[in-house]
Motif scaffolding. Sequence first.
Motif, short mmCIF file in Angstrom:
data_model
loop_
_atom_site.label_atom_id
_atom_site.label_comp_id
_atom_site.label_asym_id
_atom_site.label_seq_id
_atom_site.Cartn_x
_atom_site.Cartn_y
_atom_site.Cartn_z
N THR A 70 -97.98 -98.67 22.20
CA THR A 70 -96.72 -97.49 21.77
C THR A 70 -95.65 -98.66 21.99
O THR A 70 -96.11 -99.87 22.91
CB THR A 70 -96.79 -96.53 22.79
OG1 THR A 70 -97.44 -95.96 23.17
CG2 THR A 70 -95.09 -96.17 23.05
N LEU A 71 -95.16 -98.84 21.48
CA LEU A 71 -93.25 -99.63 21.05
C LEU A 71 -92.52 -98.93 22.09
O LEU A 71 -91.75 -98.37 21.11
CB LEU A 71 -93.40 -99.70 19.96
CG LEU A 71 -94.57 -101.40 19.56
CD1 LEU A 71 -94.72 -101.32 17.46
CD2 LEU A 71 -95.31 -102.21 20.51
N ASN A 72 -91.60 -99.47 22.23
CA ASN A 72 -90.30 -99.30 22.55
C ASN A 72 -89.75 -100.25 22.11
O ASN A 72 -89.58 -101.22 22.90
CB ASN A 72 -90.46 -98.38 24.25
CG ASN A 72 -90.89 -97.35 24.48
OD1 ASN A 72 -91.14 -96.15 23.81
ND2 ASN A 72 -92.32 -97.47 25.39
N PHE A 73 -88.40 -99.55 21.84
CA PHE A 73 -87.27 -100.91 21.71
C PHE A 73 -86.12 -100.46 22.57
O PHE A 73 -86.07 -99.79 22.96
CB PHE A 73 -86.45 -100.05 20.32
CG PHE A 73 -87.59 -100.68 19.38
CD1 PHE A 73 -87.90 -102.03 18.78
CD2 PHE A 73 -88.69 -99.17 18.71
CE1 PHE A 73 -88.87 -102.93 18.31
CE2 PHE A 73 -89.66 -99.92 17.89
CZ PHE A 73 -89.73 -100.86 16.90
N MET A 74 -85.66 -101.42 22.87
CA MET A 74 -84.82 -101.62 24.42
C MET A 74 -82.89 -101.82 23.66
O MET A 74 -83.22 -102.48 22.46
CB MET A 74 -84.30 -103.14 24.99
CG MET A 74 -83.49 -102.74 25.96
SD MET A 74 -83.91 -104.61 26.65
CE MET A 74 -82.98 -105.09 26.01
N SER A 75 -82.10 -100.40 24.24
CA SER A 75 -81.44 -100.59 23.50
C SER A 75 -80.28 -101.10 24.37
O SER A 75 -80.54 -101.53 25.79
CB SER A 75 -80.79 -98.80 23.89
OG SER A 75 -81.29 -98.23 22.68
#
Length: 113
Positions: free
Chosen positions: A4-9
């Motif tokens: 799972t890849l999550n992108f930081m805002s």
Amino acid sequence: MEVTLNFMSYQFVLESGNYEDLASGRVLYNMQGTTAFPVRLASEIFLRGKRLLQQRGNSGPYRVYDPCCGGGYLLTAIGFLHGEDIAALTASDVNPAALELARKNLSRLRRTV
């Protein structure tokens, strides 16, 4: 295996500014094998930590420790950008040459009163 890849805002450093004044090799010292930490990301991480500490009643100034500092790029960048909020910067690394480079980079910071 599931990945799972999550992108930081970004929450604090919303605009991608020009940080060329902190470019490795231009202002800060560099050597082969050390990396230059992204300045915008360094600032965001520091400001997130600052907010968490303030929410817990710690209004600073803060002490920042980088246990794998390499050439000290991360610490030096946040020292330049957020020096008014920092009481101490501490760096360590297993590589003596990298630590000497960090010492040179961190020496570019000056405490202002």
